[in-house]
Design an enzyme around this catalytic site. Structure first.
Site, PDB file in Angstrom:
ATOM      1  N   GLU A 156      30.288  37.893  55.416  1.00 15.76           N
ATOM      2  CA  GLU A 156      29.370  36.887  55.381  1.00 15.76           C
ATOM      3  C   GLU A 156      28.208  36.927  56.187  1.00 15.76           C
ATOM      4  O   GLU A 156      27.054  36.700  55.725  1.00 15.76           O
ATOM      5  CB  GLU A 156      30.108  35.464  55.987  1.00 15.76           C
ATOM      6  CG  GLU A 156      31.189  35.012  55.159  1.00 15.76           C
ATOM      7  CD  GLU A 156      30.885  34.469  53.814  1.00 15.76           C
ATOM      8  OE1 GLU A 156      29.602  34.355  53.837  1.00 15.76           O
ATOM      9  OE2 GLU A 156      31.748  34.170  53.071  1.00 15.76           O
ATOM     10  N   SER A 212      50.356  27.339  15.764  1.00 10.17           N
ATOM     11  CA  SER A 212      49.487  26.952  14.697  1.00 10.17           C
ATOM     12  C   SER A 212      48.618  25.787  14.868  1.00 10.17           C
ATOM     13  O   SER A 212      47.651  25.438  13.953  1.00 10.17           O
ATOM     14  CB  SER A 212      50.456  26.102  13.403  1.00 10.17           C
ATOM     15  OG  SER A 212      51.281  27.295  12.848  1.00 10.17           O
TER      16      SER A 212
END
Length: 946
Positions: free
Chosen positions: A118, A400
């Protein structure tokens, strides 16, 4: 003198000339120097103005900066969540899952992990890292403001505690100013302590103390190893994405990056780094329950809200708990409550599998706006707080339900297929030769696209994808929010490697119901910051397809629920115009054997459907591997449809749901089934159906299917009218005269008759005559004689008629003479030699006109067993079981076999009295091909298949 004068004069002129030249040079020099000076002066002035203006602006910005409130440095205001009616539904509790830690209790390697990733110069800068800031400035100039951040740990503390999370210059200047102020008032360790206790680690854990307890089940951060510290340091950047319980691959990759940075900056040794990287995420984690045991209200929906906010530029998940945000969502609490009751209880559906791995992913959208109205992502949501959201993170294959998205939608959009486009359903393979099969293992021949989709046939779907092309299908899906990296032909049937979620599927189908406009499903409408500013987050609609594609897909999908052969015909939604599609995935043969999966068991089922108001998608399946469970044939495989039916009925109750509006680009046309062409006047009404066409592509050709059939029938009738076949053809052997007498009749005049004869299978023409009788003298004994008669007139020939008769040999004739007198007694079976059973010919006298021999009309009552055999006689058989009237001659009646289909039309004499046995046999002339067909089931000889 003159020379001297001239010299002095020239000298003076030369001097004056030189003076003038030097003056010009001096003047030129004077002009050039002030120009550069002016440029420098001008630049300096502009710079000074900018500095002054920037200073004034900065002062103005700083003047509005909030004060440093020590209370806010740890306990910030959590976000408030509002529903679609702007009513408060919950406030995220920022302090419930927070365990404060003292910086002196935090090991160096834990602090170094966060510093390395950081703010590596944390202990060197004064709150603002100038080197990092100028690097970010260069990136922002090239890529736009906000492209790269330069926030130090100190700045992050300030932002989370005091400022709004948006990326604006004002906020950035205030952030830098407050960071410097904070550094002046607090030590580095104090600031780092604030940071470690403020940041969010997902799953409701705030601060490093709570995160250590949740992910590793340790109550003291001193117990954290290097790899544990690196993993925790990896999460805050994107908490949901780098959550190791949700996305272990991404979390491990970033953890290893943190370890490498620690090694690069000399915070750990190479051996320590290698040892930390060798530990897997699975070996690290020891997830425990948080202190809060009650499930979060609307867990799945709030979880998705968090994900959406994290993806907003400049806002992180930690801002949900520290920035005092007011979040206005799309949630319909009534629909959410009902959906949770349906999915997470057994009050409505009692067929849920008794399996802890069974899960449901459900998403309900507003079809027209894309707003998420309800979301349930966990079947056990009431028992598992902040559980996995299967509505958004499912990786199940769609089955499907993908067919409208990858197969038929692209075909209409790119090829302008009509809903009646004919696709042959026949044996077919993928391009690599792999065979494709329908679920039924049958083929239906030429079938319309509409019926293929409603029946969910596989072969037509693959053919559609192959014809439209993979690139076009991929682009079509991307426009509907499904950006597959690549697709293959197996994707046509739902073999999608990436898997899809119910949120994605609902978003795609909503576009079909919204005229082709796609709106990415969203849960957050707007965010209001503590200072009153708002961000409108409603996405804009994009045209994903033409309106004709959307409407034609919708019209076909209605049949899935309406047609008698539709795969969702069992869904009951009275008076609702609704379209939808089922989906089912399957196990491989090896998986069925390995996991003992019974026939009919499947891993996943889907139903996605929509009205003009709402769109819902439901997935049901199992968490874990393929061995986690299966949905049995019957009620379990209907669960997805039941959930859809229940929720759609509930949310549609009491509101008007108009039908889908047909656009001007679509026309309805009556076409002939099986051909897709315009029907002819001869097309039966039962063969005419209505289909949709893109305007301008309507068919203009008329089908010839039934016209040709009618013409053929008329031709056959004309042929029959002009030249008929002979009738009443009969042949009998007269033993006394040793003759075979062949007789026939003919309905007409002027015809001649071609007579052919043979005994070994082949026939030879023996006569062409006008008489309707032919006599063969001294025929060969002990053999069967076959005769054929064809009528010939004006060059045309009738269909042939055949008849056969068997002439017994001399020995058989002598042996049979005594038995013939017992005509009134029913013979025993043993008295009928095998060659005598087919004695079906009537004597010559029977073939004469009926009025000449009335005495021969008595029915023959013998041999009833032959009558029963006739009902099962094979085609072309010669035994009809009727021996005709008794004769007085000692010789037995000659055998007769009429094996032609035309002989069944006439009978020499009627039978006035019924046989005493069941079902008398018809006269000998009727045992023809027609009779054989009749005994097999119908006039076509097809038996029960017709």
């Amino acid at each position: 003198m003159s020379q001297e004068y001239r010299s002095r004069t020239e000298k003076r002129q030369a001097e004056e000339k030189n003076k003038r030249g030097n003056k010009k040079k001096a003047e030129n020099t004077t002009l050039k120097q002030p120009l550069w000076k002016k440029i420098v002066i001008a630049f300096s002035i502009i710079l000074a103005v900018l500095v002054i203006a920037g200073g004034v602006t900065a002062v103005a910005m700083i003047r509005d900066a909030p004060a440093l409130d020590p209370e806010q440095l740890v306990f910030s205001q959590a976000a408030q969540i509002y529903d679609d009616r702007d009513e408060l539904i919950t406030q995220l509790q920022a302090t419930e899952n927070r365990v404060m830690v003292d910086i002196n209790e935090v090991p160096d390697h834990v602090k170094n992990a966060f510093i390395a990733v950081e703010d590596v110069r944390f202990y060197d800068h004064f709150g603002v890292d100038m080197r990092r800031m100028f690097g970010a400035l260069a990136a922002n100039v090239s890529s736009g403001f906000g492209a790269e951040g330069a926030s130090t740990i100190t700045q992050q503390v300030v932002k989370n505690a005091f400022l709004s999370p948006d990326k604006q210059i004002t906020r950035k200047v205030q952030e830098q100013y407050l960071a410097v102020r904070l550094e002046q008032q607090y030590s580095k360790d104090q600031i780092l302590e604030m940071y470690l206790n403020l940041i969010y680690f997902n799953n409701g854990a705030y601060g490093i103390g709570q995160a250590a307890q949740y992910y590793f089940d340790v109550s003291n951060v001193e117990e954290l190893a290097i790899e544990d510290a690196a993993l925790l340091a990896a999460i805050p950047r994107r908490p949901s994405y780098y959550d190791p319980t949700n996305n272990p691959e991404a979390a491990e990759s970033r953890r290893n990056l943190v370890i490498s940075l620690m090694e690069e900056h000399g915070l750990i040794s190479s051996d320590e780094a290698a040892e930390a990287r060798a530990v897997t995420i699975e070996e690290q984690l020891n997830v425990s329950e948080l202190a809060e045991t009650e499930g979060q209200v609307y867990d799945s929906f709030i979880s998705h809200v968090q994900s959406e906010i994290e993806n907003i530029d400049g806002i992180t998940s930690s801002d949900l708990y520290s920035a005092g945000l007011q979040i206005y969502t799309t949630l319909d609490t009534s629909a959410q409550d009902y959906a949770e009751d349906v999915i997470q209880t057994r009050d409505y559906i009692d067929s849920y599998p008794d399996n802890e791995h069974f899960q449901v992913g459900f998403t309900l959208l507003d079809t027209q706006t894309g707003e998420i109205k309800a979301m349930v992502g966990n079947h056990h949501g009431g028992e598992v707080a902040r559980g996995w959201n299967y509505a958004t993170r499912s990786e199940a294959q769609p089955g499907s339900t993908i067919k409208p998205v990858l197969d038929y939608g692209p075909a209409i959009e790119n090829l302008q297929w009509s809903t009646g486009h004919i696709i042959p359903d026949e044996p077919h393979s993928y391009s690599d030769g792999t065979e494709i099969r329908n679920y039924s293992r049958n083929y239906m021949g030429n079938i319309s696209m509409r019926e293929a989709l409603v029946r969910s046939l596989n072969i037509p779907a693959v053919k559609a994808l192959q014809e439209v092309g993979l690139d076009e299908a991929q682009e079509f899906a991307a426009n509907l929010g499904m950006p597959f990296e690549e697709i293959h032909e197996a994707y046509a049937l739902g073999g999608v490697a990436e898997g899809v979620s119910s949120k994605e599927m609902a978003g795609a189908y909503a576009a079909f119901g919204n005229g082709g406009e796609f709106i990415d499903p969203f849960a957050v409408r707007k965010i209001v910051f503590p200072d009153g500013r708002e961000i409108d987050l409603r996405p804009e609609a994009s045209e994903a397809m033409s309106d004709y594609t959307a409407y034609m897909i919708t019209d076909m999908l209605k049949g899935v629920l309406d047609e008698s052969y539709g795969t969702a015909r069992d869904i009951s939604l009275p008076n609702l115009p609704v379209a939808g599609k089922t989906g089912t995935t399957n196990f491989t043969a090896d998986e069925r054997q390995q996991y003992n999966i019974p026939s009919g068991g499947v891993p996943d089922t889907w139903f996605t459907g929509y009205t003009s108001r709402y769109t819902a998608s439901v997935w049901t399946g199992f968490s874990g591997g393929r061995d986690a469970g299966y949905l049995s044939e019957g009620p379990e495989r209907r669960i997805a449809k039941q959930i859809f039916e229940l929720v759609m009925n509930e949310v549609s109750d009491g509101i008007e749901t108009p039908d889908f509006e047909q656009p001007e680009s679509v026309v309805r046309v009556d076409v002939e089934k099986g051909t897709g062409k315009l029907p002819s006047p001869q097309t039966p009404q039962s063969e005419i159906t209505e289909e949709l066409f893109v305007r301008g592509t309507e068919p203009d050709s008329v089908s010839q299917e039934f016209i040709e059939e009618e013409e053929e029938e008329e031709e056959e009738e004309e042929e029959t009218e002009t030249l008929t076949s002979v009738s009443g053809l009969s042949a009998s052997y007269n033993q006394e005269n040793d003759q075979i007498i062949v007789t026939w009749s003919y309905d007409g005049s002027g015809a001649s008759f071609e007579v052919s004869h043979g005994t070994g299978g082949s026939l030879n023409t023996v006569a062409t005559q006008g008489e309707m009788q032919y006599i063969l003298n001294a025929p060969e004994k002990g053999t069967t004689h076959e005769f054929q008669v064809i009528a010939v007139e004006n060059g045309e020939r009738s269909d042939p008629n055949n008849v056969s008769v068997t002439v017994p040999d001399e020995e058989a004739i002598e042996e049979e003479e005594p038995e013939e007198e017992e005509t009134d007694e029913e013979p025993q079976e043993e008295e009928q030699p095998e060659e005598e059973q087919p004695q079906e010919e009537q004597p010559q006298e029977e073939e004469q006109p009926q009025e000449e021999q009335p005495q021969e009309e008595q029915p023959q009552e013998e041999q009833p067993q032959d009558q029963e055999e006739e009902n099962g006689a094979p085609e072309g058989g010669g035994n009809n079981g009727d021996n005709g009237p008794p004769e007085e001659t000692p010789a037995p009646p000659a055998e007769e076999n009429n094996g032609n289909n035309n002989n069944a039309e006439t009978t020499p004499e009627p039978q006035p009295e019924p046989q005493p046995e069941p079902e008398p046999a018809p006269p000998a002339e009727e045992n023809s091909n027609d009779q054989s067909a009749e005994s097999n089931g119908d006039e076509n000889g097809n038996g029960e298949e017709d």
